[in-house]
Write a protein that holds these residues in place. Structure first.
Motif, short mmCIF file in Angstrom:
data_model
loop_
_atom_site.label_atom_id
_atom_site.label_comp_id
_atom_site.label_asym_id
_atom_site.label_seq_id
_atom_site.Cartn_x
_atom_site.Cartn_y
_atom_site.Cartn_z
N LEU A 72 62.97 5.28 12.42
CA LEU A 72 62.82 6.73 12.56
C LEU A 72 64.07 7.48 12.17
O LEU A 72 63.98 8.61 11.65
N TYR A 73 65.23 6.88 12.40
CA TYR A 73 66.48 7.62 12.18
C TYR A 73 67.35 7.02 11.07
O TYR A 73 68.46 7.50 10.85
N ALA A 297 70.07 11.67 14.07
CA ALA A 297 69.28 12.40 13.08
C ALA A 297 70.14 12.90 11.92
O ALA A 297 69.69 12.95 10.77
N ALA A 318 61.26 12.26 17.92
CA ALA A 318 61.48 12.19 16.48
C ALA A 318 60.54 13.16 15.77
O ALA A 318 59.38 13.31 16.15
N ASP A 321 57.57 14.26 10.52
CA ASP A 321 57.74 13.74 9.16
C ASP A 321 58.47 12.40 9.18
O ASP A 321 58.20 11.51 8.36
N ARG A 322 59.41 12.24 10.12
CA ARG A 322 60.09 10.95 10.25
C ARG A 322 59.12 9.87 10.72
O ARG A 322 59.16 8.73 10.27
N LYS A 323 58.26 10.23 11.67
CA LYS A 323 57.28 9.26 12.17
C LYS A 323 56.34 8.83 11.05
O LYS A 323 56.01 7.65 10.92
#
Length: 344
Positions: A72-73, A297, A318, A321-323
């Motif tokens: 995710l990051y 992030a 999160a 869009d990251r997921k």
């Protein structure tokens, strides 16, 4: 037996047990003392900090959660521990032990380390570390002096101790970490060639060891005591700050906050931190949740040691869009790489 002889016996027992891996019964026979006395001497060696015990967490107990946060990051490595208490000081000790264990276990090829020695967790980590074989040449403080003289003394001692553990030379930054004004900062640096040299050396950092701060004054510091005031913290919060890394304030998405405070910090710059080849952070607890999320992030750290509750917070908050992007990535094999800090 006098005190010196008693200490020598304690050290000899500790070396035979921990360095030579002899059993207590064999030590007792060799030194012609009772096994119960061997046990007492080993306990005394720990109490006297002659022997430092680091609890090594088996790698990736929280493998799925670690991999989720990494995806995710965009982090290289995440190491998660289970907190034994909600108490921030106790959590800090657990995180410090984990970080110490990781540092003892890396492929340590870095030449220059930037150390945030005013971080309490970092100082605790150093206190439990054992000597390491490294190629490290310099350990440079990331920030000037913060807080009262007693804290400044502790941080300098930790820098010296960490340098000794890695076989490196310590590079101190003996100047206020937060200047009263931009003009005062320029005046301080103009008359201090050692501080200027230390700051210049931060241009080429292989490994930065950093803490992550919340959007409030750290409990170990006092407003305005070589540090920011309550009013200055209130101002950056108005600008959207949720936390800081090396006193560089970040918004919720990890973007740097541009304010007059940036010009007051004597230490590693945002650009220097970004340019460090590796950036390891250790932080946890509810008070720092938003700050840790911002640091992750924004790409300010690439390796994170934290607790399970904080990791779940990072997953839950999160951005969508990251997921979505994380879901598209191929699953990692079950055999994860070992943490390393190798010089490119």
């Amino acid at each position: 037996m006098n005190d010196v002889d008693a200490q020598r016996l304690m050290i000899k027992v500790a070396r035979l047990y921990h360095t030579h891996e002899m059993r207590q019964t064999d030590i007792a026979k060799r030194l012609q003392i009772s096994q119960s006395r061997v046990s007492r001497l080993l306990a005394q060696a720990e109490e006297a900090a002659i022997v430092r015990t680091v609890v090594a967490v088996p790698p990736h107990v929280h493998a799925e959660l670690e991999e989720r946060v990494e995806a995710l990051y965009g982090l290289n490595e995440v190491h998660i521990i289970d907190a034994v208490s909600d108490n921030e000081e106790e959590l800090g000790k657990d995180l410090a032990h984990t970080m110490a264990s990781l540092l003892q276990d890396v492929a340590f090829e870095v030449r220059t380390i930037a150390l945030t020695s005013w971080s309490k967790t970092m100082r605790t980590m150093i206190n439990v570390m054992l000597p390491m074989r490294t190629r490290c040449k310099h350990v440079i403080e990331t920030l000037g002096d913060l807080g009262p003289p007693s804290l400044q003394h502790d941080t300098a001692r930790s820098t010296q101790q960490f340098a000794a553990l890695t076989g490196a030379q310590p590079v101190f930054l003996r100047t206020p970490g937060v200047a009263a004004s931009r003009e005062m900062k320029e005046l301080l640096l103009s008359g201090d060639p050692h501080a200027r040299e230390a700051l210049q050396m931060l241009d080429s950092v292989d490994l930065a060891l950093v803490g992550i701060g919340a959007d409030e004054i750290d409990p170990d510091l006092r407003p305005g005591d070589n540090f920011f005031t309550d009013e200055q913290f209130a101002r950056v919060r108005e600008l959207g700050a949720v936390g800081e890394v090396c006193l560089h304030f970040l918004d919720a998405d990890g973007n740097p906050i541009d304010s007059e405070l940036e010009d007051l910090v004597v230490g590693i710059t945002r650009e220097q931190l970004r340019n460090a080849k590796h950036r390891w952070a250790v932080a946890g607890g509810a008070r720092k949740h938003r700050a840790i999320r911002a640091a992750a992030a924004g790409g300010w750290v690439d390796t994170l040691v934290t607790d399970a509750a904080t990791a779940r917070f990072l997953v839950d908050t999160a951005p969508e869009d990251r997921k979505a992007a994380a879901e598209l990535k191929p699953a990692r094999t079950t055999s994860r790489r070992r943490t390393s800090a190798t010089k490119d």
